[in-house]
Design a protein around this motif. Structure first.
Motif, PDB file in Angstrom:
ATOM      1  N   MET A   1       0.773  -1.106   0.559  1.00 27.42           N
ATOM      2  CA  MET A   1      -0.316   0.043  -0.386  1.00 27.42           C
ATOM      3  C   MET A   1       0.827   1.225   0.063  1.00 27.42           C
ATOM      4  N   LYS A   2       0.567   2.229  -1.246  1.00 29.31           N
ATOM      5  CA  LYS A   2       1.138   3.094  -1.049  1.00 29.31           C
ATOM      6  C   LYS A   2       0.223   4.407  -0.674  1.00 29.31           C
ATOM      7  N   ILE A   3       1.267   5.526   0.125  1.00 28.86           N
ATOM      8  CA  ILE A   3       0.639   6.582   1.055  1.00 28.86           C
ATOM      9  C   ILE A   3       1.736   8.151   0.776  1.00 28.86           C
ATOM     10  N   LEU A   4       0.761   8.931  -0.382  1.00 27.38           N
ATOM     11  CA  LEU A   4       0.989  10.259   0.137  1.00 27.38           C
ATOM     12  C   LEU A   4       0.786  11.049   1.584  1.00 27.38           C
ATOM     13  N   LEU A   5       1.664  11.816   1.821  1.00 25.31           N
ATOM     14  CA  LEU A   5       1.389  12.718   2.670  1.00 25.31           C
ATOM     15  C   LEU A   5       1.359  13.715   1.803  1.00 25.31           C
ATOM     16  N   VAL A   6       1.308  15.101   3.114  1.00 24.13           N
ATOM     17  CA  VAL A   6       0.851  16.182   2.284  1.00 24.13           C
ATOM     18  C   VAL A   6       0.825  17.555   3.250  1.00 24.13           C
ATOM     19  N   ASP A   7       1.774  18.196   3.249  1.00 31.61           N
ATOM     20  CA  ASP A   7       1.561  19.396   4.209  1.00 31.61           C
ATOM     21  C   ASP A   7       2.898  20.126   4.548  1.00 31.61           C
TER      22      ASP A   7
ATOM     23  N   GLY B   1       6.121  -0.152   7.873  1.00 30.90           N
ATOM     24  CA  GLY B   1       6.056  -1.077   7.375  1.00 30.90           C
ATOM     25  C   GLY B   1       5.035  -0.495   5.488  1.00 30.90           C
ATOM     26  N   PHE B   2       5.169   0.561   6.033  1.00 28.44           N
ATOM     27  CA  PHE B   2       3.686   1.911   4.959  1.00 28.44           C
ATOM     28  C   PHE B   2       5.115   2.039   4.014  1.00 28.44           C
ATOM     29  N   ASP B   3       4.788   2.057   2.880  1.00 29.75           N
ATOM     30  CA  ASP B   3       5.237   2.833   1.709  1.00 29.75           C
ATOM     31  C   ASP B   3       4.893   4.368   1.613  1.00 29.75           C
ATOM     32  N   ALA B   4       5.607   6.019   1.759  1.00 27.60           N
ATOM     33  CA  ALA B   4       5.163   6.506   2.512  1.00 27.60           C
ATOM     34  C   ALA B   4       5.824   7.253   1.868  1.00 27.60           C
ATOM     35  N   GLU B   5       5.436   8.363   1.085  1.00 28.58           N
ATOM     36  CA  GLU B   5       6.371   9.365   0.148  1.00 28.58           C
ATOM     37  C   GLU B   5       5.493  10.716   0.729  1.00 28.58           C
ATOM     38  N   TRP B   6       6.672  11.396   0.860  1.00 29.33           N
ATOM     39  CA  TRP B   6       5.987  13.382   0.903  1.00 29.33           C
ATOM     40  C   TRP B   6       5.923  14.269   0.015  1.00 29.33           C
TER      41      TRP B   6
ATOM     42  N   ASN C   1      -0.216  12.203 -10.786  1.00 31.04           N
ATOM     43  CA  ASN C   1      -0.252  12.017 -11.440  1.00 31.04           C
ATOM     44  C   ASN C   1       1.105  10.688 -12.574  1.00 31.04           C
ATOM     45  N   THR C   2       1.629  10.648 -11.554  1.00 34.49           N
ATOM     46  CA  THR C   2       2.540  10.016 -12.035  1.00 34.49           C
ATOM     47  C   THR C   2       3.111   8.378 -11.619  1.00 34.49           C
ATOM     48  N   SER C   3       2.377   8.443 -10.171  1.00 34.17           N
ATOM     49  CA  SER C   3       2.498   7.894  -9.547  1.00 34.17           C
ATOM     50  C   SER C   3       0.799   6.836  -8.873  1.00 34.17           C
ATOM     51  N   LYS C   4       0.804   5.595  -8.883  1.00 35.47           N
ATOM     52  CA  LYS C   4      -0.395   5.166  -8.257  1.00 35.47           C
ATOM     53  C   LYS C   4      -0.240   5.238  -7.010  1.00 35.47           C
ATOM     54  N   TYR C   5      -1.214   5.934  -5.922  1.00 36.88           N
ATOM     55  CA  TYR C   5      -1.441   5.589  -4.592  1.00 36.88           C
ATOM     56  C   TYR C   5      -2.847   5.482  -3.645  1.00 36.88           C
ATOM     57  N   ASP C   6      -2.683   4.613  -2.777  1.00 33.22           N
ATOM     58  CA  ASP C   6      -3.561   4.870  -2.178  1.00 33.22           C
ATOM     59  C   ASP C   6      -4.718   5.098  -1.191  1.00 33.22           C
ATOM     60  N   LEU C   7      -3.769   5.920  -0.841  1.00 34.77           N
ATOM     61  CA  LEU C   7      -3.898   6.473   0.259  1.00 34.77           C
ATOM     62  C   LEU C   7      -3.115   8.078   0.502  1.00 34.77           C
ATOM     63  N   ALA C   8      -3.724   9.202   0.868  1.00 35.39           N
ATOM     64  CA  ALA C   8      -3.611  10.558   0.869  1.00 35.39           C
ATOM     65  C   ALA C   8      -3.852  10.922   1.983  1.00 35.39           C
ATOM     66  N   ILE C   9      -2.892  11.929   2.909  1.00 34.00           N
ATOM     67  CA  ILE C   9      -2.837  12.335   3.888  1.00 34.00           C
ATOM     68  C   ILE C   9      -2.993  13.927   3.959  1.00 34.00           C
ATOM     69  N   LEU C  10      -3.503  14.349   3.825  1.00 40.37           N
ATOM     70  CA  LEU C  10      -3.557  16.178   3.008  1.00 40.37           C
ATOM     71  C   LEU C  10      -3.759  16.914   4.553  1.00 40.37           C
ATOM     72  N   ASP C  11      -3.236  18.190   4.938  1.00 43.50           N
ATOM     73  CA  ASP C  11      -2.790  19.095   5.755  1.00 43.50           C
ATOM     74  C   ASP C  11      -4.066  20.228   5.193  1.00 43.50           C
ATOM     75  N   VAL C  12      -5.042  20.297   5.949  1.00 42.91           N
ATOM     76  CA  VAL C  12      -6.093  20.770   5.812  1.00 42.91           C
ATOM     77  C   VAL C  12      -6.390  22.840   4.929  1.00 42.91           C
TER      78      VAL C  12
END
Length: 117
Positions: free
Chosen positions: A1-7, A24-29, A41-52
Motif C-alpha cells: 500500500m502506497k501513501i502520499l503525505l502532503v503538508d 511497514g508503510f510505503d510513504a512518500e511526502w 499524475n506519475t505514481s499510483k497511491y492508495d491513500l493521501a494524508i492531507l493537511d487542511v
C-alpha cells in the motif's frame, strides 16, 4: 500500500513519513498541493494524508483535484487549526479527520481502517 503525505510543514511531513516507513508503510511526502498533483499524475497511491490548511491549494481543494486524477484514492485529513466548516467538509469527503498533533498509533489505526487492513 502506497501513501502520499502532503503538508507544508517540512519537519512534520518528513518525520511522519519516516515513522510510517518504520511500521511497514510505503510513504512518500511533498510540501505543496502542486507537488502532490504531480506525484499522483506519475505514481499510483492508495491513500493521501492531507493537511487542511496549506498555502495556494488547501487540503480540501487538493482532495477534489486528486479525486479527478485517481477516483479510488482514499483520504485522511490532518488539521492543527481547522474551522468547524472545514471539519464538516473534510470529514464528509475523507475516511478520517484528525487534529494535530496526532499520535502515530492513532494515525496508523486510521490508515489501516481506511485501507481495509
Amino acid at each position: 500500500m502506497k501513501i502520499l503525505l502532503v503538508d507544508d510543514e517540512l519537519e512534520l511531513v518528513s518525520a511522519l513519513s519516516e515513522r510510517l516507513s518504520f511500521r511497514g508503510f510505503d510513504a512518500e511526502w511533498v510540501t505543496s498541493g502542486e507537488e502532490a498533483i504531480a506525484k499522483v499524475n506519475t505514481s499510483k497511491y492508495d491513500l493521501a494524508i492531507l493537511d487542511v490548511k496549506m498555502p495556494r491549494i488547501s487540503g480540501l481543494e487538493l482532495r477534489k483535484e486528486l479525486e479527478k486524477i485517481c477516483p479510488s484514492l482514499k483520504f485522511i485529513f490532518l488539521s492543527g487549526h481547522g474551522s468547524e466548516d472545514d471539519y464538516y467538509e473534510g470529514s464528509s469527503g475523507a475516511d478520517c479527520y484528525l487534529i494535530k498533533p496526532v499520535k502515530i498509533e492513532n494515525l496508523v489505526e486510521r490508515i489501516n481502517i481506511a485501507l481495509g487492513l
